[in-house]
Design an enzyme around this catalytic site. Structure first.
Site, PDB file in Angstrom:
ATOM      1  CD  GLU A   1      -2.829   1.194   2.406  1.00 47.06           C
ATOM      2  OE1 GLU A   1      -4.010   1.538   2.256  1.00 47.06           O
ATOM      3  OE2 GLU A   1      -2.338   0.914   3.507  1.00 47.06           O
TER       4      GLU A   1
ATOM      5  CD  GLU B   1      -3.379  -1.774  10.643  1.00 43.72           C
ATOM      6  OE1 GLU B   1      -3.700  -2.061   9.465  1.00 43.72           O
ATOM      7  OE2 GLU B   1      -3.052  -0.623  10.987  1.00 43.72           O
TER       8      GLU B   1
ATOM      9  CB  ALA C   1       0.044  -2.227  11.679  1.00 42.60           C
TER      10      ALA C   1
END
Length: 939
Positions: free
Chosen positions: A177, A350, A314
Site C-alpha cells: 500500500e 488493522e 502496521a
C-alpha cells in the site's frame, strides 16, 4: 532476438531502440502505444485472477533476490490492441511473455509485438499482435525478477540477529500500500481492479512461508535441491495492495476463534514470548467486529506478523496483517501501560480494515478516508468493548479531534475526500485528515443518527458492496435509507448533503454564539476557523451542516448528544444564522457541542465565558462533562492564539486546572501549552511562563505522590496514565523533587550488576526518568542508555530509549546521534530514524542543531529515504513548531525553494510547515507582549 529489460527509463529506452534497429519495428505502432499518459489505467481490460509464482533466495548475503512468473487471467471489456499495467524496477524477460485466448469462439495463441514504458505512471504497455475482443478472456504470462532491497516497500528484505550465534537471519516481507505491488510483480495496481490470487512461493526448506490464505500444498522444487514450492489456497477477490507474503523462520502463538477460523501471531523465535497479549486481544476484537458489522470474518485464517523492519505502523493485508515489532509485541516487564494501549489500538485498527477496506474497498484513493477514518473510529469502539476500564472511546475521540483541529486550521490543509491525480498525491493523503478528521466526522454521524440507524446502514452497505469497490456516495445512500426508516433524520434531510459539507471542503467551522439573556435565546453564526489571523473575514468562506446539541447549568444534560437543532446552508452554500431557544437563565452558563460530538469550535459572548470561568473555578467544575472541560480549554487557547479571545480569558480558564484530576482535560491543556512553551523558551519571558506552569502542576503532582511508584484510591488505569502525563511535564518545569527523583532512579539503575535484567525505574515513568537523566547527565549516562538499546529485545522499550537519547543538552552528543540516525550501517533501523531526529529537534538545544542539520544535509537525508521520501515529512513537525522569527522563516522558505526538487515528495507537508511557522511569527508580533503581561498577573 532475446532482450531482457530492467525497467528503468534509460535501460528501457536503450533496449527499445535496439529492437527498432534490429527487427525494423514499426515506429508508428510504437507511437500509438506510447501515447497513453493518463494517471489511471485504461478500462478496456479487467483482471479476474492472478497465478503468482515467486522463488525467493535468502541463503547467501551476496545473492538475495527473487524471480517469478505471473499468469493473469484478463477479461476484455472493449476491443483493444494494448495491454497496460504497472511494473516498476522489475526485470522482465520479454522473450518469454505469453498471451493466449482461453475463452470465446476459439482458444488460440496471441503475442506481444512491442512494448513501451511510461515511467511517470509506472506503466508497462504491450501492443498485441492481434486485437483483444470484448467478451473474450485471455491469459497473459510475464516472467520477472529483481533484487531484494532494504527499502521497506514492495517485496523487500528484513533481518534480525540470532541471539545464540549472533548471526544475521534474513527474511522477506511485503508492503504494497498504496502503489508498491508493481515493485513485486507486474499487475493492475489500482484498488478498483480486484481479482483473486493463487500465490505459490518457492524457498529453501529451512524457512517457512506465509500469505493471505492457508497452505494448500507443499511439494519439492523440480530442480533445486532442498527447495520447496508452497502453494496457497485461492483468495477471495481483493485489490493488489492487500496481497501479502513472506519467507521467514518465525514461530507462532495460536489462538482460537468461535467461528472456527485459524488465528496465529508470528514473531522471530526469540520474541515469541511477547506475543501473548496480541494473541489474546486480536481474536476478541475480531469477534466484536463480527457482531458489530453483522458479517462473519470471510477468510479461513488470519495471521498477525511482527516484522523487524517495517515502514508503516502496521498494514491490514487480508489474512496476513503485518506490524512493526513495537506495535504487536508486548512485554509485561518492559512495556508501559501506554505502550499496551497503543498496541491494542493498532491491532483494533488493522482488524477493522478486514471489513472496511478489504471486504469493501474504495474505488480510488480519493476516498482513502473510507478505509482509514472508519478503522480509526471503530478501533476506539473495539477497545472500549474489550477494555472498558481504559475509557478508550472518549480518549481516542479527543485525540482524533485535537489532532485534526491543528492541521485543518491551516489554509494548506485539504478535504477529507480529495482528488488524486498522481501516485505522490496518494502518499500525501495518509495524514491526520484521512485518519483523525475522518474518524471525527464518522463519530458525529454515529451520534446524530443513533446506534440502530448507524449500524443498520453500515451493515447494508457492507452487504451490498462486499468484494466490490465503492465511493462515499454509496455509503451515504445506505445510511440515508436507514436513517429515514428509523426516523433518525427528517425526511427532507439526507446524509449526502450533510456529510458532503464535511468531506468535500477543507477546514471546519467556528460557531459564534451570542446570547439574548432576557429572552433565553442565542443567535449562532458560522465561519471557517483559521490559525492565520491575517486572513480577511471575507476569505473565511465555507458552510457546514452542523448538528446542534447544547445544555445549561440547570438542565445539565451531557448524555443527550442527539441534535436539538441544525445549522443549515443556503442553496448557495452560505451559512444561515440560527436562533436556538435554550431557556437558560441569565445567570446560567450555556455549553454547545455535548461531549464534542461535532468537530467545530464554539466561541461565546464575554458574559457566557465569565459564567463558564466561574463554574470551572468553583467546586462545581465537575458538573461540566469531562470532555466538555477539555473542549473549553482547547477552544479558548485556540481563540487566544488567533485573537478571537484575549489571554486574560484563556488563563482564567486554565487556572482551574489546579483542581482538575482527570487525564482528558489535562491532555487538552498540555498539548496547547506545549506549543507556547516551544516558542516562549526562546524568549526572555520564559521564566514567567515556567513559574505559571509550576503553579498549575504542583497540586496534581503532589496529589499523585510525585515520582513515587504509589497510587491513591482512584482507579489505577486512569491514574497510571495521568501520572505518566503529569510527571513527564513536571520534570520539564522542575516541579518539586521531580528532577532529583528521576536522577536518583537512573543512578540506581546504573548501579545494577545486570541492568538489562534488573531495572528499578518504575515501568510507566521510564520515559520521563531516562529523558531527565540524559538531559542532566554525562556522556557516560548517554552511553549506558545506548548500550541498553543495543541489548534490548523489546520493540517498545527500544523506541522509548531512542526517543529519550535525544534529550541530551550536549551539542556534540546530539550531533553524533543525528549522524547515527541517517547512517545505513548504524544500529538504528531506518523506520526509527525519524523518531531519533524528532527527539533531538524537540529539545531546546537540539532544535537549533536539528534545523541546521536538516538544511545542510537534506541531500543525504533524501538519499537515505529514497524513493520513499514521504518519511521526510515527519522531520518537519518539531521544526515548524519552533520557528518563530521572521528572519528564520525567510531562511527556511528560501531553503525550501532552493531544495524544491529534493523536497517535491513532501510538497504538501512543506507548505503546511511554512504556514505553521508563519502563524508562529504572527503570534510573536501580535500576542507575545500581551501574553507576557497577562501571565505575570497570574503568578
Amino acid at each position: 532476438m532475446r532482450c531482457k529489460i530492467t525497467y528503468t527509463p534509460v535501460s528501457a529506452m536503450k533496449c527499445f531502440l535496439l529492437l527498432v534497429l534490429v527487427i525494423g519495428l514499426d515506429l508508428s505502432s510504437a507511437n500509438s502505444i506510447s501515447s497513453y499518459n493518463h494517471y489511471r489505467l485504461p478500462t478496456a481490460l479487467r483482471p479476474q485472477k492472478y497465478y503468482l509464482r515467486i522463488l525467493t533466495l535468502l541463503e547467501s548475503p551476496d545473492d538475495l533476490r527473487f524471480a517469478g512468473n505471473v499468469q493473469i487471467v484478463i477479461e476484455a471489456l472493449k476491443n483493444t490492441r494494448n495491454i497496460t499495467l504497472h511494473s516498476k524496477n522489475l526485470t522482465i524477460d520479454e522473450s518469454r511473455i505469453t498471451l493466449r485466448q482461453i475463452s470465446g469462439a476459439s482458444n488460440k495463441d496471441n503475442c506481444v509485438s512491442s512494448t513501451f514504458v511510461n515511467p511517470t505512471h509506472d506503466y508497462y504497455i504491450m501492443h498485441t499482435c492481434e486485437e483483444l475482443l470484448a467478451g473474450n478472456v485471455y491469459k497473459l504470462g510475464l516472467p520477472f525478477s529483481a533484487d531484494l532491497t532494504r527499502q521497506l516497500f514492495g517485496y523487500y528484505l528484513s533481518s534480525y540477529k540470532n541471539p545464540v550465534t549472533n548471526k544475521t537471519r534474513w527474511l522477506s516481507a511485503t508492503q504494497f500500500e498504496p502503489s508498491y505491488a508493481r515493485k513485486a510483480f507486474p499487475c493492475f495496481d489500482e484498488p478498483g481492479f480486484k481479482a483473486s490470487f493463487v500465490v505459490t512461493l518457492g524457498y529453501h526448506k529451512q524457512f517457512k512461508a506465509l500469505s493471505n490464505m492457508p497452505v494448500r500444498e507443499i511439494r519439492k522444487h523440480e530442480s533445486l535441491p532442498n527447495y520447496i514450492w508452497c502453494e496457497f489456497q485461492e483468495s477471495v477477490p481483493m485489490s493488489t495492495y492487500l496481497v501479502a507474503y513472506s519467507v521467514n523462520d518465525f514461530t507462532f502463538k495460536p489462538s482460537t476463534l468461535p467461528n472456527g477460523a485459524l488465528f496465529r501471531t508470528w514473531a522471530r523465535p526469540n520474541a515469541i514470548d511477547q506475543c501473548d497479549y496480541a494473541a489474546e486481544f486480536g481474536p476478541k476484537v475480531l469477534q466484536y467486529y463480527e457482531e458489530f458489522f453483522g458479517i462473519r470474518y470471510p477468510l479461513p485464517k488470519i495471521d498477525q506478523m511482527a516484522v523487524p523492519d517495517f515502514s508503516a505502523g502496521a498494514m491490514e493485508n487480508w489474512g496476513l496483517v503485518k506490524y512493526r515489532e513495537s506495535t504487536l509485541l508486548y512485554s509485561p516487564t518492559h512495556s508501559s501501560l501506554a505502550d499496551k494501549q497503543d498496541l491494542a489500538n493498532v491491532i483494533a485498527h488493522e482488524l477493522a480494515h478486514q471489513w472496511f477496506g478489504n471486504l469493501v474497498t474504495m474505488k480510488w484513493w480519493t476516498d482513502l478516508w473510507l478505509n482509514e477514518g472508519f478503522a480509526t473510529y471503530v478501533a476506539g469502539l473495539g477497545m472500549q468493548k474489550i477494555h472498558p476500564e481504559w475509557d478508550s472511546r472518549d480518549k481516542s475521540s479527543l485525540v482524533a479531534l485535537m489532532t485534526s483541529f491543528r492541521l485543518d486550521s491551516l489554509v494548506s490543509s485539504h478535504p477529507i475526500s480529495r482528488p488524486i491525480r498522481m501516485v505522490a498525491e496518494i502518499e500525501e493523503s495518509f495524514d491526520a485528515i484521512s485518519y483523525q478528521k475522518g474518524s471525527a466526522v464518522l463519530r458525529m454521524m454515529h451520534l446524530f443518527m443513533g446506534e440502530e440507524s448507524f449500524r443498520s446502514g453500515l451493515k447494508e452497505y457492507l452487504k451490498v458492496y462486499a468484494y466490490k469497490n465503492a465511493e462515499q456516495n454509496n455509503l451515504w445512500e445506505s445510511l440515508t435509507t436507514a436513517a429515514h426508516q428509523n426516523g433518525a433524520l427528517a425526511g427532507h434531510y439526507d446524509i449526502n448533503t450533510i456529510m458532503d459539507s464535511w468531506t468535500l471542503q477543507t477546514g471546519y467551522p467556528v460557531l459564534n454564539i451570542t446570547r439574548d439573556y432576557s429572552a433565553g435565546t442565542a443567535e449562532i453564526t458560522q465561519e471557517r476557523y483559521l490559525r492565520n489571523s491575517q486572513i480577511p473575514q471575507a476569505d473565511r468562506v465555507g458552510c457546514w451542516w452542523v448538528p446542534l446539541s447544547y445544555t445549561s447549568r440547570e438542565e445539565n444534560d451531557f448524555n443527550t448528544t442527539a441534535p436539538k437543532a441544525w445549522m443549515e446552508c443556503s442553496s448557495t452554500d452560505e451559512g444561515v444564522p440560527t436562533i436556538i431557544d435554550h431557556q437558560a437563565g441569565p445567570e446560567e452558563w450555556l455549553i454547545l457541542n455535548i461531549q464534542l460530538s461535532t468537530p467545530y469550535k464554539a466561541n461565546y459572548d464575554a458574559r457566557n465565558w465569565k459564567l463558564l470561568i466561574d463554574a470551572l473555578n468553583s467546586k462545581e467544575f465537575e458538573s461540566i462533562h469531562v470532555i466538555n472541560r477539555a473542549q473549553l480549554l482547547d477552544d479558548v487557547l485556540y481563540f487566544a492564539w488567533t485573537g478571537e479571545q484575549d489571554y486574560e480569558t484563556a488563563l482564567q480558564v486554565t487556572n482551574y486546572l489546579r483542581r482538575e484530576r482527570d487525564l482528558i482535560p489535562w491532555k487538552s491543556a498540555l498539548d496547547n501549552l506545549k506549543l507556547l512553551n516551544r516558542i516562549l523558551r526562546q524568549t526572555p519571558n520564559f521564566g514567567s511562563f515556567k513559574r505559571y506552569m509550576k503553579r498549575l502542576l504542583t497540586p496534581i503532582y503532589e496529589h499523585l505522590h510525585g515520582m513515587n511508584d504509589t497510587f491513591s484510591s482512584m482507579p489505577q488505569q486512569d491514574e497510571v496514565l495521568l501520572k505518566t502525563t503529569v510527571v513527564n511535564v513536571a520534570c520539564q518545569y522542575d516541579v518539586s523533587d521531580c528532577v532529583t527523583q528521576a536522577q536518583a532512579y537512573f543512578r540506581r539503575w546504573r548501579a545494577e550488576a545486570n541492568p538489562d535484567e534488573n531495572n528499578p525505574v518504575p515501568l510507566n515513568l521510564r520515559s520521563t526518568v531516562y529523558c531527565t537523566a540524559i538531559g542532566q547527565g554525562t556522556e557516560e549516562d548517554w552511553n549506558f542508555l545506548w548500550t541498553r538499546y543495543r541489548k534490548s529485545n523489546v520493540g517498545s522499550e527500544r523506541q522509548t530509549i531512542l526517543s529519550t537519547l535525544g534529550c541530551s543538552k550536549e551539542v556534540w552528543i546530539l550531533q553524533r546521534y543525528m549522524e547515527k540516525s541517517f547512517d545505513p550501517k548504524s544500529a538504528i533501523r531506518k523506520q526509527d530514524s525519524s523518531l531519533c531526529f524528532q527527539a533531538v529537534a524537540s529539545g531546546q538545544v537540539g532544535f537549533l542543531l536539528a534545523k541546521q542539520y536538516f538544511i545542510e544535509n537534506v541531500e543525504l537525508i533524501h538519499k537515505y529515504y529514497y524513493p520513499q521520501t514521504r518519511t521526510m515529512s515527519r522531520l518537519l513537525t518539531p521544526l515548524s513548531e519552533q520557528v518563530s522569527t521572521l528572519s528564520d522563516l525567510k531562511k527556511f522558505r528560501s531553503f525550501a525553494n532552493d531544495s524544491r526538487q529534493l523536497l517535491k515528495g513532501i510538497r504538501q507537508a512543506m507548505q503546511q510547515s511554512l504556514e505553521t511557522m508563519l502563524t508562529n511569527v504572527q503570534w510573536m508580533d501580535w500576542n507575545y507582549h500581551q501574553f507576557s503581561r497577562t501571565i505575570r498577573r497570574h503568578l
